[in-house]
Write a protein that holds these residues in place. Structure first.
Motif, PDB file in Angstrom:
ATOM      1  N   LYS A  78       1.232  -0.949   0.167  1.00  0.00           N
ATOM      2  CA  LYS A  78       0.016   0.213  -0.140  1.00  0.00           C
ATOM      3  C   LYS A  78       0.614   1.352  -0.157  1.00  0.00           C
ATOM      4  O   LYS A  78       1.608   1.118   0.781  1.00  0.00           O
ATOM      5  N   SER A  79       0.363   1.864  -0.907  1.00  0.00           N
ATOM      6  CA  SER A  79       1.388   3.047  -0.428  1.00  0.00           C
ATOM      7  C   SER A  79       0.125   4.711  -0.856  1.00  0.00           C
ATOM      8  O   SER A  79      -0.225   4.708  -1.819  1.00  0.00           O
ATOM      9  N   VAL A  80       0.664   5.337   0.092  1.00  0.00           N
ATOM     10  CA  VAL A  80      -0.624   6.428   0.481  1.00  0.00           C
ATOM     11  C   VAL A  80       0.673   7.628  -0.100  1.00  0.00           C
ATOM     12  O   VAL A  80       1.393   7.863  -0.001  1.00  0.00           O
ATOM     13  N   PHE A 113       2.276  10.237  -9.918  1.00  0.00           N
ATOM     14  CA  PHE A 113       2.517   9.865  -9.238  1.00  0.00           C
ATOM     15  C   PHE A 113       3.393   9.966  -7.322  1.00  0.00           C
ATOM     16  O   PHE A 113       4.244   9.459  -8.240  1.00  0.00           O
ATOM     17  N   THR A 114       3.503  10.432  -6.479  1.00  0.00           N
ATOM     18  CA  THR A 114       4.551  10.458  -5.737  1.00  0.00           C
ATOM     19  C   THR A 114       3.580  10.464  -4.121  1.00  0.00           C
ATOM     20  O   THR A 114       2.506  10.419  -3.795  1.00  0.00           O
ATOM     21  N   THR A 115       4.542   9.628  -3.391  1.00  0.00           N
ATOM     22  CA  THR A 115       4.626   9.235  -1.516  1.00  0.00           C
ATOM     23  C   THR A 115       5.470  10.803  -1.160  1.00  0.00           C
ATOM     24  O   THR A 115       5.073  10.758  -0.110  1.00  0.00           O
ATOM     25  N   ARG A 116       5.669  11.855  -1.563  1.00  0.00           N
ATOM     26  CA  ARG A 116       7.016  12.807  -1.475  1.00  0.00           C
ATOM     27  C   ARG A 116       6.195  13.887  -2.128  1.00  0.00           C
ATOM     28  O   ARG A 116       7.531  14.519  -2.238  1.00  0.00           O
ATOM     29  N   ASP A 129       5.692  16.278  -0.636  1.00  0.00           N
ATOM     30  CA  ASP A 129       6.350  17.112   0.557  1.00  0.00           C
ATOM     31  C   ASP A 129       8.350  17.776  -0.437  1.00  0.00           C
ATOM     32  O   ASP A 129       8.575  18.940  -0.286  1.00  0.00           O
ATOM     33  N   THR A 130       8.282  17.294  -1.349  1.00  0.00           N
ATOM     34  CA  THR A 130       9.797  17.323  -2.164  1.00  0.00           C
ATOM     35  C   THR A 130       9.376  18.002  -3.267  1.00  0.00           C
ATOM     36  O   THR A 130      10.423  17.697  -4.223  1.00  0.00           O
ATOM     37  N   ILE A 131       8.222  18.213  -3.777  1.00  0.00           N
ATOM     38  CA  ILE A 131       8.007  18.809  -5.356  1.00  0.00           C
ATOM     39  C   ILE A 131       8.466  20.009  -5.205  1.00  0.00           C
ATOM     40  O   ILE A 131       9.447  20.270  -6.739  1.00  0.00           O
ATOM     41  N   ILE A 171      10.326   3.338 -14.464  1.00  0.00           N
ATOM     42  CA  ILE A 171       9.799   3.297 -14.640  1.00  0.00           C
ATOM     43  C   ILE A 171       8.774   3.529 -15.633  1.00  0.00           C
ATOM     44  O   ILE A 171       8.645   2.602 -16.733  1.00  0.00           O
ATOM     45  N   LEU A 172       7.740   2.220 -14.002  1.00  0.00           N
ATOM     46  CA  LEU A 172       6.954   1.109 -14.963  1.00  0.00           C
ATOM     47  C   LEU A 172       5.341   1.915 -15.438  1.00  0.00           C
ATOM     48  O   LEU A 172       5.144   1.956 -14.348  1.00  0.00           O
ATOM     49  N   MET A 173       5.044   1.445 -16.403  1.00  0.00           N
ATOM     50  CA  MET A 173       4.032   1.897 -17.138  1.00  0.00           C
ATOM     51  C   MET A 173       2.443   1.567 -16.334  1.00  0.00           C
ATOM     52  O   MET A 173       1.337   2.086 -16.002  1.00  0.00           O
ATOM     53  N   ASP A 174       3.083  -0.008 -15.706  1.00  0.00           N
ATOM     54  CA  ASP A 174       1.699  -0.330 -14.610  1.00  0.00           C
ATOM     55  C   ASP A 174       1.863  -0.259 -13.204  1.00  0.00           C
ATOM     56  O   ASP A 174       1.359  -0.553 -12.131  1.00  0.00           O
ATOM     57  N   TYR A 175       2.588   1.023 -12.415  1.00  0.00           N
ATOM     58  CA  TYR A 175       2.506   1.853 -11.360  1.00  0.00           C
ATOM     59  C   TYR A 175       2.445   2.685 -11.486  1.00  0.00           C
ATOM     60  O   TYR A 175       2.899   3.670 -12.306  1.00  0.00           O
ATOM     61  N   GLY A 176       1.257   3.330 -10.741  1.00  0.00           N
ATOM     62  CA  GLY A 176       0.649   4.583 -10.305  1.00  0.00           C
ATOM     63  C   GLY A 176       0.549   5.186 -11.713  1.00  0.00           C
ATOM     64  O   GLY A 176      -1.044   4.472 -12.298  1.00  0.00           O
ATOM     65  N   ALA A 187       4.848   7.494 -14.341  1.00  0.00           N
ATOM     66  CA  ALA A 187       4.795   9.047 -14.804  1.00  0.00           C
ATOM     67  C   ALA A 187       5.148   9.592 -12.974  1.00  0.00           C
ATOM     68  O   ALA A 187       4.876   8.793 -12.129  1.00  0.00           O
ATOM     69  N   ILE A 188       7.063   9.924 -12.633  1.00  0.00           N
ATOM     70  CA  ILE A 188       6.783  10.690 -11.786  1.00  0.00           C
ATOM     71  C   ILE A 188       7.189  12.199 -12.296  1.00  0.00           C
ATOM     72  O   ILE A 188       8.242  12.397 -13.123  1.00  0.00           O
ATOM     73  N   PHE A 189       7.332  13.057 -10.890  1.00  0.00           N
ATOM     74  CA  PHE A 189       8.986  13.852 -11.230  1.00  0.00           C
ATOM     75  C   PHE A 189       9.954  12.935 -10.426  1.00  0.00           C
ATOM     76  O   PHE A 189       9.422  12.703  -8.986  1.00  0.00           O
ATOM     77  N   GLY A 190      11.141  13.696 -10.979  1.00  0.00           N
ATOM     78  CA  GLY A 190      12.438  13.216 -10.151  1.00  0.00           C
ATOM     79  C   GLY A 190      13.295  14.576  -9.564  1.00  0.00           C
ATOM     80  O   GLY A 190      12.743  15.019  -9.784  1.00  0.00           O
ATOM     81  N   ALA A 214      18.090  14.996  -5.067  1.00  0.00           N
ATOM     82  CA  ALA A 214      18.362  14.756  -3.738  1.00  0.00           C
ATOM     83  C   ALA A 214      17.602  14.190  -2.443  1.00  0.00           C
ATOM     84  O   ALA A 214      18.730  13.475  -1.415  1.00  0.00           O
ATOM     85  N   HIS A 215      16.455  13.098  -2.917  1.00  0.00           N
ATOM     86  CA  HIS A 215      15.816  12.377  -1.898  1.00  0.00           C
ATOM     87  C   HIS A 215      15.577  11.078  -2.440  1.00  0.00           C
ATOM     88  O   HIS A 215      14.521  10.129  -2.136  1.00  0.00           O
ATOM     89  N   ASP A 216      16.227  10.464  -3.529  1.00  0.00           N
ATOM     90  CA  ASP A 216      15.779   9.593  -4.185  1.00  0.00           C
ATOM     91  C   ASP A 216      16.888   8.837  -4.998  1.00  0.00           C
ATOM     92  O   ASP A 216      17.691   9.703  -5.995  1.00  0.00           O
TER      93      ASP A 216
HETATM   94  C1  ANZ Z   1       9.396  11.712  -5.578  1.00  0.00           C
HETATM   95  C2  ANZ Z   1       9.878  11.259  -5.129  1.00  0.00           C
HETATM   96  C3  ANZ Z   1      10.570  12.020  -4.449  1.00  0.00           C
HETATM   97  C4  ANZ Z   1       9.514   9.767  -4.616  1.00  0.00           C
HETATM   98  C5  ANZ Z   1      11.631  11.177  -3.451  1.00  0.00           C
HETATM   99  C6  ANZ Z   1       9.852   9.490  -3.846  1.00  0.00           C
HETATM  100  C7  ANZ Z   1      11.165   9.884  -2.831  1.00  0.00           C
HETATM  101  P1  ANZ Z   1       6.510   3.459  -3.756  1.00  0.00           P
HETATM  102  O1  ANZ Z   1       6.534   3.923  -2.018  1.00  0.00           O
HETATM  103  O2  ANZ Z   1       7.059   2.269  -4.245  1.00  0.00           O
HETATM  104  O3  ANZ Z   1       5.105   3.247  -4.127  1.00  0.00           O
HETATM  105  N1  ANZ Z   1       7.077   5.985  -8.639  1.00  0.00           N
HETATM  106  C8  ANZ Z   1       5.882   6.887  -8.768  1.00  0.00           C
HETATM  107  N2  ANZ Z   1       5.115   5.748  -9.581  1.00  0.00           N
HETATM  108  C9  ANZ Z   1       6.710   5.053 -10.196  1.00  0.00           C
HETATM  109  C10 ANZ Z   1       6.526   4.652 -11.321  1.00  0.00           C
HETATM  110  N3  ANZ Z   1       5.104   4.173 -12.487  1.00  0.00           N
HETATM  111  N4  ANZ Z   1       7.854   3.725 -11.666  1.00  0.00           N
HETATM  112  C11 ANZ Z   1       8.851   4.105 -10.911  1.00  0.00           C
HETATM  113  N5  ANZ Z   1       8.879   4.702  -9.385  1.00  0.00           N
HETATM  114  C12 ANZ Z   1       7.672   5.372  -9.004  1.00  0.00           C
HETATM  115  O4  ANZ Z   1       7.432   4.517  -4.076  1.00  0.00           O
HETATM  116  C13 ANZ Z   1       6.607   5.434  -4.805  1.00  0.00           C
HETATM  117  C14 ANZ Z   1       7.762   6.552  -4.754  1.00  0.00           C
HETATM  118  O5  ANZ Z   1       7.784   5.820  -6.649  1.00  0.00           O
HETATM  119  C15 ANZ Z   1       7.320   7.802  -6.044  1.00  0.00           C
HETATM  120  O6  ANZ Z   1       7.337   8.821  -4.513  1.00  0.00           O
HETATM  121  C16 ANZ Z   1       7.675   7.894  -7.084  1.00  0.00           C
HETATM  122  O7  ANZ Z   1       8.883   8.190  -6.785  1.00  0.00           O
HETATM  123  C17 ANZ Z   1       8.559   6.132  -7.833  1.00  0.00           C
HETATM  124  F1  ANZ Z   1      12.082  12.158  -2.891  1.00  0.00           F
HETATM  125  O8  ANZ Z   1       7.864  11.086  -6.169  1.00  0.00           O
HETATM  126  B1  ANZ Z   1       8.368   9.325  -5.512  1.00  0.00           B
END
Ligand code: ANZ
Length: 596
Positions: free
Chosen positions: A224-226, A244-247, A249-251, A323-328, A331-334, A337-339
């Motif tokens: 589960k990812s919120v 989709f992002t779980t972070r 706060d890092t926008i 980046i996987l098409m079948d998750y979220g 698409a992501i913002f990168g 500094a924190h990933d």
């Molecule tokens: C920006 C960001 C900043 C992220 C940061 C992480 C850290 P979990 O916990 O596994 O759900 N993500 C989202 N969709 C993705 C996809 N289709 N393929 C690969 N990566 C994907 O991870 C959620 C994080 O995985 C999301 O949060 C996104 O990167 C990435 F400092 O967004 B994050």
């Protein structure tokens, strides 16, 4: 053991059991106990792992019998699957003959052990009296919209020449062949397991009789990812890219947008040769989430940008292999500094690294080779500055929702279960493709759809597809010409409901008798290998939930107590050419092993 004659031992036990009527279930006994060991695959001979597993179960079954319980302790065969087909190809045998011979050998060997198994209840998944009911269950799931067909990128095993479920890809390789798994676009049957993600996750807390590690593995697998979704507007016709992002706060630390190689936005440059080359390379080894994060990061820089929603800033759009098409949303913002993945990507493509979280309030932080992923306080982020990560998440999501550029979102890692296999030795899918374009179920009265006995494995590809006549049929309702589905079902479907069938294995009209199932279920003690922690145990839980309403099943969880018995280990030996040999065929010479 001297003078040991297995047949004498076997007959002694059998007559003892028969005389004492050990196996006759005694319904007048109020206390019931359903003891089940995991379904064996009839691979040839029983091995020490089987002996360990079945002896443990037998002791429990006997203990319960002696304590006055009415005990169900059945045995059956998970008899479809690739090894039979591969053995058939190698040794020019029919998979059915190979399988039935193995069943007969293993049954004899099990009987020698003198286990108190109720052989009256024996089932075998390759028997049409079993798979007929599986076809009925498939039809039911189809009618409920749980079984459906869609075109999608699937995991393709280039050695076994078949599709694999995500659960069958381990570190980017096929679970049986070890081949590097590729992505291939195919039209496939799926089961909508994700409909039950939340329920499958929540009920894990109730499974107090399961090992903690198995519950944890399932929890992580459901994953589960919120977080939230945010729309970024691109400079290509103002097309939105939803991330989709779980972070969130890092926008303010976003320095690039990365989309999956098969994201719809790639339509705009799909004919560019550079992109086509990149896509081919990226899809070849994108595999699964775990493998894509380990692989070398590769990117394709598109000529497009998005605008940052809170800054006057343009951010480049890349297509990336991690980046996987079948998750979220694919698409992501990168935020390098924190990933860690984003950091590796940014270093490779010279992108900005903007720290926006620091362990200390209002203090800057230097990022070298390691992204900072721990908790802290927000910096360099305008209205979010000085907030804790948790507070910043709440704050920014509220802001995103107010500005109507996104919304909070919970997603699950669990994907729908791809059940199509392009192989012969499996349960035929009871579907026809009519000449008017309609996909229709084979009527229940015409089930089972049996496998043809005459089959040719010499040509590459799906043997059912290559069969000269089997797939050509007529729709019994309209008389229209039709083509049968030539994919067969993943064998994990076979083992997802066998514990229900054991309650009434001779039932003819329905997959199981509901009164019997409600009497015996749940399995009180299930014993098996931890290697099934995710696949089989999750699928069985899902089937039980999916069938619960239709059959008025009282239980929603199939296995009350689970014991994972551990692995019996022994050194194994291979020749230089990679052929397995028995330890007794090996001579040990001064630390060097020779094959006799
Ligand atoms: C920006 C960001 C900043 C992220 C940061 C992480 C850290 P979990 O916990 O596994 O759900 N993500 C989202 N969709 C993705 C996809 N289709 N393929 C690969 N990566 C994907 O991870 C959620 C994080 O995985 C999301 O949060 C996104 O990167 C990435 F400092 O967004 B994050």
């Amino acid at each position: 053991m001297e003078n040991y004659n297995p047949l004498v031992v076997e007959s002694k036990w059998q007559s003892f059991f028969e005389k004492n009527q050990v196996f006759k279930t005694k319904k007048h006994l109020v206390k019931k106990f359903y003891c089940l060991e995991m379904f064996p695959y009839p691979s040839g001979n029983i091995h020490m792992g089987h002996v360990r597993n079945y002896t443990l179960g037998d002791i429990i079954a006997n203990f319960k019998r002696l304590n006055g319980y009415n005990v169900l302790h059945p045995m059956g065969w998970d008899a479809f699957g690739l090894p039979a087909e591969n053995a058939a190809i190698q040794n020019n045998l029919h998979p059915k003959d190979w399988t039935l011979k193995n069943i007969s050998t293993m049954k004899k060997q099990l009987k020698c052990l003198g286990l108190s198994i109720d052989w009256d209840k024996e089932i075998s998944t390759c028997d049409s009296s079993y798979y007929k009911h599986q076809q009925i269950l498939f039809s039911l799931l189809f009618k409920k919209g749980i079984a459906y067909k869609k075109k999608s990128y699937v995991n393709w095993d280039p050695i076994d020449n078949t599709v694999l479920a995500n659960e069958q890809v381990i570190d980017g390789r096929g679970w049986r062949s070890g081949a590097i798994v590729e992505k291939k676009e195919l039209n496939q049957w799926f089961l909508n397991i994700t409909k039950y993600s939340d329920q499958l996750l929540r009920s894990l807390d109730d499974l107090k009789g399961w090992p903690e590690k198995v519950r944890l593995m399932q929890k992580n697998w459901i994953g589960k990812s919120v977080g939230c979704e945010v729309d970024f507007i691109s400079n290509f016709k103002n097309t939105k890219i939803k991330i989709f992002t779980t972070r969130p706060d890092t926008i303010f630390g976003a320095s690039f947008i990365a989309i999956a190689p098969d994201h719809p936005f790639t339509e705009y440059f799909k004919n560019e040769k550079n992109f086509q080359d990149f896509k081919e390379l990226a899809l070849k080894n994108i595999g699964t989430e775990s493998s894509s994060s380990k692989n070398e990061k590769l990117g394709f820089k598109t000529p497009f940008f998005v605008s940052h929603p809170f800054l006057n800033k343009k951010i480049p759009i890349y297509v990336a292999n991690f980046i996987l098409m079948d998750y979220g949303t694919g698409a992501i913002f990168g935020c390098p500094a924190h990933d860690q993945r984003d950091l590796e990507f940014a270093k490779k493509y010279n992108l900005e690294v903007i720290p926006v979280v620091s362990p200390n309030k209002s203090k800057s932080i230097i990022i070298n080779d390691q992204a900072y992923i721990d908790d802290g306080y927000i910096i360099n982020s305008d209205f979010l500055n000085d907030l804790s990560v948790e507070d910043a998440k709440k704050n920014i999501i509220q802001r995103i929702e107010e500005e109507e550029i996104g919304n909070s979102k919970t997603i699950y890692r669990l994907k729908d279960w791809g059940i199509s296999r392009q192989r012969y030795w499996g349960c035929p899918i009871p579907v026809m493709y009519r000449e008017d374009g309609k996909v229709v179920l084979v009527p229940e009265k015409d089930l089972p759809i049996e496998l043809p006995k005459d089959i040719d494995f010499s040509k590459p590809g799906n043997p059912l597809e290559n069969h000269p006549t089997w797939k050509y049929t007529k729709c019994p309702e309209t008389g229209m010409k039709a083509i049968r589905e030539t994919d067969t079902l993943d064998t994990f479907v076979d083992s997802s409901w066998y514990f229900l069938r054991f309650c009434s294995p001779k039932e003819n009209d329905r997959p199981f008798n509901i009164n019997e199932a409600n009497y015996w279920m749940p399995v009180d003690q299930y014993i098996g290998g931890v290697e099934h922690a995710i696949l089989h145990l999750l699928y069985s839980r899902f089937f039980t939930l999916a069938l619960q309403d239709e059959f008025k099943l009282k239980v929603s969880e199939p296995f009350k107590n689970l014991f994972t018995q551990g692995m019996v280990c022994h050194p194994t030996f291979k020749t230089e050419k990679g052929k397995w040999v028995f330890p007794k065929e090996v001579i040990e010479k001064k630390w060097i092993l020779f094959f006799r």
